[in-house]
Design a protein around this motif. Structure first.
Motif, mmCIF file in Angstrom:
data_model
loop_
_atom_site.group_PDB
_atom_site.id
_atom_site.type_symbol
_atom_site.label_atom_id
_atom_site.label_comp_id
_atom_site.label_asym_id
_atom_site.label_seq_id
_atom_site.Cartn_x
_atom_site.Cartn_y
_atom_site.Cartn_z
ATOM 1 N N ALA A 93 0.828 -1.206 0.000
ATOM 2 C CA ALA A 93 0.000 0.000 0.000
ATOM 3 C C ALA A 93 0.860 1.252 0.000
ATOM 4 O O ALA A 93 0.542 2.251 -0.669
ATOM 5 C CB ALA A 93 -0.924 -0.006 1.215
ATOM 6 N N MET A 94 1.963 1.215 0.740
ATOM 7 C CA MET A 94 2.861 2.362 0.798
ATOM 8 C C MET A 94 3.524 2.617 -0.553
ATOM 9 O O MET A 94 3.678 3.771 -0.979
ATOM 10 C CB MET A 94 3.919 2.138 1.879
ATOM 11 N N LYS A 95 3.913 1.548 -1.242
ATOM 12 C CA LYS A 95 4.536 1.713 -2.558
ATOM 13 C C LYS A 95 3.541 2.298 -3.545
ATOM 14 O O LYS A 95 3.892 3.148 -4.371
ATOM 15 C CB LYS A 95 5.051 0.359 -3.058
ATOM 16 N N GLN A 96 2.293 1.836 -3.463
ATOM 17 C CA GLN A 96 1.259 2.356 -4.344
ATOM 18 C C GLN A 96 1.009 3.837 -4.064
ATOM 19 O O GLN A 96 0.888 4.648 -4.986
ATOM 20 C CB GLN A 96 -0.039 1.566 -4.151
ATOM 21 N N ALA A 97 0.951 4.183 -2.779
ATOM 22 C CA ALA A 97 0.731 5.576 -2.393
ATOM 23 C C ALA A 97 1.918 6.442 -2.805
ATOM 24 O O ALA A 97 1.742 7.581 -3.247
ATOM 25 C CB ALA A 97 0.506 5.670 -0.889
ATOM 26 N N ALA A 98 3.138 5.896 -2.673
ATOM 27 C CA ALA A 98 4.343 6.657 -3.029
ATOM 28 C C ALA A 98 4.353 6.989 -4.513
ATOM 29 O O ALA A 98 4.744 8.086 -4.921
ATOM 30 C CB ALA A 98 5.586 5.862 -2.657
ATOM 31 N N ALA A 103 3.658 11.255 -8.717
ATOM 32 C CA ALA A 103 2.955 11.849 -9.855
ATOM 33 C C ALA A 103 2.335 13.189 -9.459
ATOM 34 O O ALA A 103 2.372 14.160 -10.228
ATOM 35 C CB ALA A 103 1.886 10.893 -10.361
ATOM 36 N N ALA A 104 1.761 13.242 -8.254
ATOM 37 C CA ALA A 104 1.156 14.484 -7.772
ATOM 38 C C ALA A 104 2.211 15.563 -7.570
ATOM 39 O O ALA A 104 1.963 16.750 -7.831
ATOM 40 C CB ALA A 104 0.415 14.220 -6.459
ATOM 41 N N ASN A 105 3.411 15.149 -7.108
ATOM 42 C CA ASN A 105 4.502 16.107 -6.904
ATOM 43 C C ASN A 105 4.905 16.771 -8.212
ATOM 44 O O ASN A 105 5.129 17.988 -8.281
ATOM 45 C CB ASN A 105 5.721 15.406 -6.301
ATOM 46 N N LYS A 106 5.016 15.969 -9.273
ATOM 47 C CA LYS A 106 5.425 16.510 -10.571
ATOM 48 C C LYS A 106 4.390 17.499 -11.086
ATOM 49 O O LYS A 106 4.742 18.556 -11.639
ATOM 50 C CB LYS A 106 5.613 15.365 -11.566
ATOM 51 N N GLN A 107 3.121 17.163 -10.897
ATOM 52 C CA GLN A 107 2.065 18.074 -11.323
ATOM 53 C C GLN A 107 2.105 19.365 -10.513
ATOM 54 O O GLN A 107 1.939 20.466 -11.049
ATOM 55 C CB GLN A 107 0.710 17.398 -11.164
ATOM 56 N N MET A 108 2.343 19.217 -9.188
ATOM 57 C CA MET A 108 2.417 20.381 -8.318
ATOM 58 C C MET A 108 3.600 21.277 -8.683
ATOM 59 O O MET A 108 3.493 22.506 -8.703
ATOM 60 C CB MET A 108 2.538 19.927 -6.860
ATOM 61 N N GLU A 109 4.738 20.664 -8.990
ATOM 62 C CA GLU A 109 5.930 21.431 -9.363
ATOM 63 C C GLU A 109 5.677 22.252 -10.629
ATOM 64 O O GLU A 109 6.130 23.397 -10.733
ATOM 65 C CB GLU A 109 7.112 20.478 -9.566
ATOM 66 N N TYR A 257 -16.969 -8.294 17.922
ATOM 67 C CA TYR A 257 -16.718 -7.181 17.008
ATOM 68 C C TYR A 257 -16.727 -7.670 15.560
ATOM 69 O O TYR A 257 -16.451 -8.841 15.275
ATOM 70 C CB TYR A 257 -15.370 -6.524 17.300
ATOM 71 N N LYS A 258 -17.020 -6.772 14.655
ATOM 72 C CA LYS A 258 -17.034 -7.088 13.230
ATOM 73 C C LYS A 258 -15.643 -6.870 12.632
ATOM 74 O O LYS A 258 -15.016 -5.849 12.862
ATOM 75 C CB LYS A 258 -18.044 -6.188 12.506
ATOM 76 N N LYS A 259 -15.173 -7.849 11.865
ATOM 77 C CA LYS A 259 -13.886 -7.698 11.198
ATOM 78 C C LYS A 259 -14.090 -6.939 9.896
ATOM 79 O O LYS A 259 -14.952 -7.288 9.079
ATOM 80 C CB LYS A 259 -13.262 -9.065 10.917
ATOM 81 N N VAL A 260 -13.308 -5.896 9.686
ATOM 82 C CA VAL A 260 -13.419 -5.067 8.489
ATOM 83 C C VAL A 260 -12.045 -4.927 7.843
ATOM 84 O O VAL A 260 -11.014 -5.181 8.484
ATOM 85 C CB VAL A 260 -13.981 -3.669 8.837
ATOM 86 N N PRO A 261 -11.972 -4.516 6.579
ATOM 87 C CA PRO A 261 -10.676 -4.311 5.925
ATOM 88 C C PRO A 261 -9.892 -3.216 6.640
ATOM 89 O O PRO A 261 -10.470 -2.220 7.105
ATOM 90 C CB PRO A 261 -11.052 -3.880 4.502
ATOM 91 N N HIS A 262 -8.578 -3.392 6.721
ATOM 92 C CA HIS A 262 -7.751 -2.367 7.363
ATOM 93 C C HIS A 262 -7.758 -1.108 6.512
ATOM 94 O O HIS A 262 -7.673 -1.185 5.274
ATOM 95 C CB HIS A 262 -6.314 -2.893 7.538
ATOM 96 N N PRO A 263 -7.859 0.075 7.130
ATOM 97 C CA PRO A 263 -7.919 1.339 6.365
ATOM 98 C C PRO A 263 -6.779 1.513 5.366
ATOM 99 O O PRO A 263 -6.981 2.067 4.284
ATOM 100 C CB PRO A 263 -7.871 2.413 7.465
ATOM 101 N N VAL A 264 -5.567 1.045 5.719
ATOM 102 C CA VAL A 264 -4.417 1.227 4.831
ATOM 103 C C VAL A 264 -4.620 0.492 3.506
ATOM 104 O O VAL A 264 -4.178 0.944 2.451
ATOM 105 C CB VAL A 264 -3.113 0.756 5.503
ATOM 106 N N THR A 265 -5.310 -0.651 3.537
ATOM 107 C CA THR A 265 -5.520 -1.414 2.302
ATOM 108 C C THR A 265 -6.506 -0.735 1.367
ATOM 109 O O THR A 265 -6.645 -1.127 0.194
ATOM 110 C CB THR A 265 -6.048 -2.833 2.615
ATOM 111 N N LYS A 266 -7.200 0.283 1.864
ATOM 112 C CA LYS A 266 -8.170 0.999 1.039
ATOM 113 C C LYS A 266 -7.549 2.156 0.270
ATOM 114 O O LYS A 266 -8.214 2.802 -0.534
ATOM 115 C CB LYS A 266 -9.311 1.541 1.910
ATOM 116 N N ILE A 267 -6.268 2.423 0.539
ATOM 117 C CA ILE A 267 -5.607 3.532 -0.158
ATOM 118 C C ILE A 267 -5.529 3.231 -1.641
ATOM 119 O O ILE A 267 -4.967 2.218 -2.042
ATOM 120 C CB ILE A 267 -4.193 3.777 0.413
ATOM 121 N N LYS A 268 -6.076 4.094 -2.453
ATOM 122 C CA LYS A 268 -6.061 3.910 -3.908
ATOM 123 C C LYS A 268 -5.376 5.089 -4.594
ATOM 124 O O LYS A 268 -5.378 6.177 -4.097
ATOM 125 C CB LYS A 268 -7.495 3.777 -4.433
#
Length: 268
Positions: A93-98, A103-109, A257-268
Motif C-alpha cells: 500500500a505504501m509503494k502504491q501511495a508513493a 505523480a502528484a509532486n510533478k504536477q504540483m511542481e 466485534y465485526k472484522k473489516v478491511p484495514h484502512p491502509v488497504t483501502k488507499i487507492k
C-alpha cells in the motif's frame, strides 16, 4: 482516520520497532497503566510490551503488533470493529501511495513554477514547513509513578505544544524477531519519508532524538481554526514481569466485534 493521516502512521510503525529494539536486550516485559484525559473525559489506558507482542491504545482505539508474523491488528471499541494487516500488505500500500504521490509532486511542481515567488514560498511551507518548525526544549526533572523523569517541551510553531516527561530508568523488551524481515518495509518507509510531501520530517526526527527514555507523562494542546484540543496521560502504575497471554488475545479483546478491511488497504 483519513488516508493522508494513515501514511505517517505507517511510517511511525517502522520507526516504532527500531525504538523498541534500541538498548533493550535484557529488559523484562513492561506494563504501563495511564490515567488519560481528553474531549471524552477521563479514563485509564494500559500499554503492554513483551518480546513477542505489543499492545497500546486507550478505551476507544487499540493496536496490537505481533513481531514474529509481522501482523498489526487495529481495534475500534467505539464502532466495535477490528482489522488486521501484515507488513507485506502495508508495504504494498505504501509503494502504491508513493507512486501516486510522486505523480502528484510533478504536477504540483509544474503548477508552482508559474506562481509568483511569495505564493510559491507559502505553498512550499504548507508542503512540510510545519514539520521543519518543530523544536524540542529540555526542562527540569520530576517524579512520576515512582520514577524520575526528564521534562521536554515539543512545539510546532503556534499550532501544537506537547509537554512530556521521559525516564531512562525503564527499558522496552527487545522484540524477538528476525529484523531482516523488516528491512524491506523499513526501506519503503524511508522512501516515503524522503518524499517532498513530507519535507521537514528529517528535521523533526533530528529534534526528537533529543528525547531520551520512555515517555511516562505527556500533555498536548492543539490550536487550529480558532479551536483548542487538549489531552493528557500520566502513568499511575508501572509493572515489570511476565504479561498474561490474554492481554494480547484479539478474540477476547474484540469479542463480538465485526472484522473489516484495514484502512491502509483501502488507499487507492
Amino acid at each position: 482516520m483519513t488516508k493522508t493521516r494513515m501514511l505517517p502512521a505507517a511510517l511511525a510503525c517502522a520507526l516504532g520497532l527500531a525504538v523498541l529494539s534500541a538498548g533493550a536486550a535484557a529488559a523484562e516485559d513492561l506494563t504501563l497503566v495511564f490515567k488519560t484525559t481528553g474531549k471524552d473525559g477521563a479514563t485509564t489506558a494500559t500499554s503492554y510490551y513483551s518480546s513477542e507482542k505489543m499492545r497500546t491504545g486507550d478505551a476507544l482505539n487499540e493496536t496490537i503488533v505481533e513481531y514474529g508474523p509481522g501482523k498489526i491488528t487495529a481495534i475500534d471499541h467505539k464502532k466495535k470493529e477490528y482489522s488486521e494487516i501484515t507488513l507485506e500488505e502495508m508495504e504494498a500500500a505504501m509503494k502504491q501511495a508513493a507512486a501516486k504521490m510522486e505523480a502528484a509532486n510533478k504536477q504540483m511542481e509544474q503548477q508552482m513554477a508559474s506562481m509568483p515567488p511569495e505564493m510559491r514560498a507559502k505553498m512550499e511551507q504548507m508542503m512540510g514547513g510545519a514539520a521543519s518548525a518543530v523544536t524540542v526544549t529540555k526542562g527540569g526533572t520530576r517524579q512520576v509513578a515512582g520514577y524520575s523523569c526528564q521534562d521536554y517541551t515539543i512545539a510546532m510553531g503556534q499550532t501544537m505544544t506537547t509537554k512530556l516527561c521521559a525516564t531512562t530508568a525503564l527499558k522496552f523488551p527487545a522484540p524477538n524477531v528476525d529484523y531482516r524481515k523488516y528491512a524491506s518495509f523499513a526501506s519503503s518507509a524511508g522512501a516515503m519519508a524522503s518524499n517532498p510531501m513530507f519535507k521537514g520530517m528529517s528535521k523533526m526526527a533530528d529534534e526528537f532524538k533529543k528525547i531520551e527514555g520512555i515517555t511516562i507523562a505527556e500533555s498536548s494542546s492543539i490550536h487550529m481554526m480558532g479551536r483548542s484540543i487538549d489531552s493528557s496521560r500520566e502513568a499511575v502504575e508501572i509493572k515489570k514481569g511476565p504479561i498474561p497471554a490474554s492481554a494480547f488475545d484479539v478474540a477476547t479483546i474484540a469479542k463480538g466485534y465485526k472484522k473489516v478491511p484495514h484502512p491502509v488497504t483501502k488507499i487507492k
